[in-house]
Scaffold this motif. Structure first.
Motif, PDB file in Angstrom:
ATOM      1  N   ALA A  20       0.826  -1.217   0.000  1.00 41.68           N
ATOM      2  CA  ALA A  20       0.000   0.000   0.000  1.00 41.68           C
ATOM      3  C   ALA A  20       0.862   1.270   0.000  1.00 41.68           C
ATOM      4  CB  ALA A  20      -0.972  -0.005   1.179  1.00 41.68           C
ATOM      5  N   ILE A  21       1.891   1.263  -0.852  1.00 43.56           N
ATOM      6  CA  ILE A  21       2.760   2.429  -0.992  1.00 43.56           C
ATOM      7  C   ILE A  21       2.527   3.026  -2.378  1.00 43.56           C
ATOM      8  CG2 ILE A  21       5.163   3.197  -1.105  1.00 43.56           C
ATOM      9  CD1 ILE A  21       5.874   0.881   0.752  1.00 43.56           C
ATOM     10  N   SER A  22       2.282   4.319  -2.418  1.00 38.65           N
ATOM     11  CA  SER A  22       2.077   4.980  -3.705  1.00 38.65           C
ATOM     12  C   SER A  22       3.414   5.149  -4.421  1.00 38.65           C
ATOM     13  CB  SER A  22       1.445   6.362  -3.500  1.00 38.65           C
ATOM     14  OG  SER A  22       2.381   7.241  -2.893  1.00 38.65           O
ATOM     15  N   ARG A  23       3.350   5.389  -5.705  1.00 42.55           N
ATOM     16  CA  ARG A  23       4.575   5.639  -6.467  1.00 42.55           C
ATOM     17  C   ARG A  23       5.280   6.885  -5.953  1.00 42.55           C
ATOM     18  NH1 ARG A  23       2.006   4.448 -12.381  1.00 42.55           N
ATOM     19  NH2 ARG A  23       2.347   2.198 -12.387  1.00 42.55           N
ATOM     20  N   LEU A  24       4.501   7.896  -5.593  1.00 41.06           N
ATOM     21  CA  LEU A  24       5.078   9.133  -5.072  1.00 41.06           C
ATOM     22  C   LEU A  24       5.844   8.865  -3.779  1.00 41.06           C
ATOM     23  CD1 LEU A  24       5.485  12.188  -5.104  1.00 41.06           C
ATOM     24  CD2 LEU A  24       3.282  12.406  -3.954  1.00 41.06           C
ATOM     25  N   ARG A  25       5.218   8.166  -2.859  1.00 44.39           N
ATOM     26  CA  ARG A  25       5.868   7.868  -1.573  1.00 44.39           C
ATOM     27  C   ARG A  25       7.116   7.013  -1.771  1.00 44.39           C
ATOM     28  NH1 ARG A  25       3.533   4.036   3.016  1.00 44.39           N
ATOM     29  NH2 ARG A  25       5.418   3.884   4.233  1.00 44.39           N
ATOM     30  N   LEU A  26       7.020   6.012  -2.633  1.00 44.15           N
ATOM     31  CA  LEU A  26       8.177   5.163  -2.899  1.00 44.15           C
ATOM     32  C   LEU A  26       9.307   5.985  -3.504  1.00 44.15           C
ATOM     33  CD1 LEU A  26       9.562   2.432  -2.919  1.00 44.15           C
ATOM     34  CD2 LEU A  26       8.410   1.947  -5.094  1.00 44.15           C
ATOM     35  N   GLY A  27       8.963   6.866  -4.424  1.00 44.59           N
ATOM     36  CA  GLY A  27       9.973   7.730  -5.026  1.00 44.59           C
ATOM     37  C   GLY A  27      10.680   8.588  -3.994  1.00 44.59           C
ATOM     38  N   ILE A  28       9.906   9.135  -3.072  1.00 46.65           N
ATOM     39  CA  ILE A  28      10.489   9.955  -2.005  1.00 46.65           C
ATOM     40  C   ILE A  28      11.419   9.110  -1.137  1.00 46.65           C
ATOM     41  CG2 ILE A  28       9.941  11.208   0.124  1.00 46.65           C
ATOM     42  CD1 ILE A  28       7.388  12.199  -1.381  1.00 46.65           C
ATOM     43  N   GLU A  29      10.978   7.903  -0.786  1.00 47.22           N
ATOM     44  CA  GLU A  29      11.765   7.032   0.088  1.00 47.22           C
ATOM     45  C   GLU A  29      13.080   6.573  -0.541  1.00 47.22           C
ATOM     46  OE1 GLU A  29       9.653   3.870   1.988  1.00 47.22           O
ATOM     47  OE2 GLU A  29       8.001   5.181   2.555  1.00 47.22           O
ATOM     48  N   LYS A  38       7.220   4.995 -11.994  1.00 44.34           N
ATOM     49  CA  LYS A  38       6.258   4.572 -13.020  1.00 44.34           C
ATOM     50  C   LYS A  38       6.988   3.888 -14.170  1.00 44.34           C
ATOM     51  CE  LYS A  38       2.769   6.146 -16.229  1.00 44.34           C
ATOM     52  NZ  LYS A  38       2.124   7.289 -16.867  1.00 44.34           N
ATOM     53  N   ASN A  39       8.082   4.492 -14.622  1.00 42.32           N
ATOM     54  CA  ASN A  39       8.855   3.897 -15.717  1.00 42.32           C
ATOM     55  C   ASN A  39       9.427   2.540 -15.325  1.00 42.32           C
ATOM     56  OD1 ASN A  39       8.359   6.130 -17.308  1.00 42.32           O
ATOM     57  ND2 ASN A  39      10.336   7.078 -16.907  1.00 42.32           N
ATOM     58  N   LEU A  40       9.861   2.406 -14.079  1.00 49.79           N
ATOM     59  CA  LEU A  40      10.387   1.133 -13.595  1.00 49.79           C
ATOM     60  C   LEU A  40       9.329   0.039 -13.679  1.00 49.79           C
ATOM     61  CD1 LEU A  40      12.638  -0.488 -12.115  1.00 49.79           C
ATOM     62  CD2 LEU A  40      11.658   0.348  -9.990  1.00 49.79           C
ATOM     63  N   GLU A  41       8.082   0.409 -13.407  1.00 49.25           N
ATOM     64  CA  GLU A  41       6.995  -0.575 -13.419  1.00 49.25           C
ATOM     65  C   GLU A  41       6.403  -0.817 -14.806  1.00 49.25           C
ATOM     66  OE1 GLU A  41       5.421   0.202  -8.880  1.00 49.25           O
ATOM     67  OE2 GLU A  41       4.128   0.768 -10.536  1.00 49.25           O
ATOM     68  N   THR A  42       6.797  -0.025 -15.792  1.00 46.82           N
ATOM     69  CA  THR A  42       6.203  -0.189 -17.115  1.00 46.82           C
ATOM     70  C   THR A  42       7.213  -0.470 -18.222  1.00 46.82           C
ATOM     71  OG1 THR A  42       6.236   2.206 -17.484  1.00 46.82           O
ATOM     72  CG2 THR A  42       4.218   1.274 -16.567  1.00 46.82           C
ATOM     73  N   GLU A  43       8.474  -0.145 -18.009  1.00 39.33           N
ATOM     74  CA  GLU A  43       9.488  -0.354 -19.040  1.00 39.33           C
ATOM     75  C   GLU A  43      10.371  -1.538 -18.680  1.00 39.33           C
ATOM     76  OE1 GLU A  43      11.475   3.366 -19.665  1.00 39.33           O
ATOM     77  OE2 GLU A  43       9.604   4.377 -20.153  1.00 39.33           O
ATOM     78  N   SER A  44      11.141  -1.995 -19.633  1.00 34.01           N
ATOM     79  CA  SER A  44      11.891  -3.228 -19.407  1.00 34.01           C
ATOM     80  C   SER A  44      13.389  -3.053 -19.182  1.00 34.01           C
ATOM     81  CB  SER A  44      11.674  -4.168 -20.596  1.00 34.01           C
ATOM     82  OG  SER A  44      12.138  -3.549 -21.776  1.00 34.01           O
ATOM     83  N   VAL A  51      16.827   0.102  -9.376  1.00 40.68           N
ATOM     84  CA  VAL A  51      16.285  -1.169  -8.889  1.00 40.68           C
ATOM     85  C   VAL A  51      16.746  -1.418  -7.457  1.00 40.68           C
ATOM     86  CG1 VAL A  51      16.300  -3.678  -9.192  1.00 40.68           C
ATOM     87  CG2 VAL A  51      16.096  -2.179 -11.186  1.00 40.68           C
ATOM     88  N   MET A  52      18.023  -1.197  -7.194  1.00 40.00           N
ATOM     89  CA  MET A  52      18.551  -1.429  -5.854  1.00 40.00           C
ATOM     90  C   MET A  52      17.949  -0.460  -4.841  1.00 40.00           C
ATOM     91  SD  MET A  52      22.495  -2.452  -6.717  1.00 40.00           S
ATOM     92  CE  MET A  52      22.989  -2.296  -5.028  1.00 40.00           C
ATOM     93  N   ALA A  53      17.766   0.805  -5.227  1.00 37.25           N
ATOM     94  CA  ALA A  53      17.181   1.789  -4.318  1.00 37.25           C
ATOM     95  C   ALA A  53      15.736   1.430  -3.989  1.00 37.25           C
ATOM     96  CB  ALA A  53      17.258   3.190  -4.934  1.00 37.25           C
ATOM     97  N   VAL A  54      14.978   1.024  -4.993  1.00 34.53           N
ATOM     98  CA  VAL A  54      13.588   0.643  -4.783  1.00 34.53           C
ATOM     99  C   VAL A  54      13.500  -0.629  -3.940  1.00 34.53           C
ATOM    100  CG1 VAL A  54      11.506  -0.193  -5.963  1.00 34.53           C
ATOM    101  CG2 VAL A  54      12.696   1.829  -6.819  1.00 34.53           C
ATOM    102  N   ALA A  55      14.330  -1.597  -4.236  1.00 36.21           N
ATOM    103  CA  ALA A  55      14.332  -2.838  -3.446  1.00 36.21           C
ATOM    104  C   ALA A  55      14.630  -2.532  -1.981  1.00 36.21           C
ATOM    105  CB  ALA A  55      15.346  -3.825  -4.013  1.00 36.21           C
ATOM    106  N   SER A  56      15.563  -1.659  -1.747  1.00 37.41           N
ATOM    107  CA  SER A  56      15.903  -1.287  -0.378  1.00 37.41           C
ATOM    108  C   SER A  56      14.738  -0.571   0.301  1.00 37.41           C
ATOM    109  CB  SER A  56      17.144  -0.391  -0.373  1.00 37.41           C
ATOM    110  OG  SER A  56      17.465   0.002   0.931  1.00 37.41           O
TER     111      SER A  56
END
Length: 78
Positions: A20-29, A38-44, A51-56
């Motif tokens: 339940a994390i929005s893209r905006l909140r995840l981006g900030i974190e 958004k691009n990470l979730e839609t592009e290949s 990827v490492m920052a988001v995973a963390s």
């Protein structure tokens, strides 16, 4: 029947929405723009640093992404 490996973008989107994390909140974190998430979730072809920052930020072990990268995941440092 051949089972396709999950795609990186699908795994990240699934974990983000289940958390339940929005893209905006995840981006900030992870110090990225909402558009980057958004691009990470839609592009290949994402940047590995993103990827490492988001995973963390999602508290994911890099091993969770192992099916996507096709090789052993590096060990996460504590």
């Amino acid at each position: 029947m051949r089972i396709e490996k999950a795609k990186l973008k699908d795994i990240i989107r699934k974990i983000r929405t289940e958390s339940a994390i929005s893209r905006l909140r995840l981006g900030i974190e992870c110090n990225r723009a909402e558009k980057t998430i958004k691009n990470l979730e839609t592009e290949s072809d994402p940047r590995w640093s993103t990827v490492m920052a988001v995973a963390s930020a999602l508290d994911m072990d890099l091993g969770d992404l192992n099916p996507c990268i096709g090789k052993p995941a590096p060990k996460k440092k504590d």
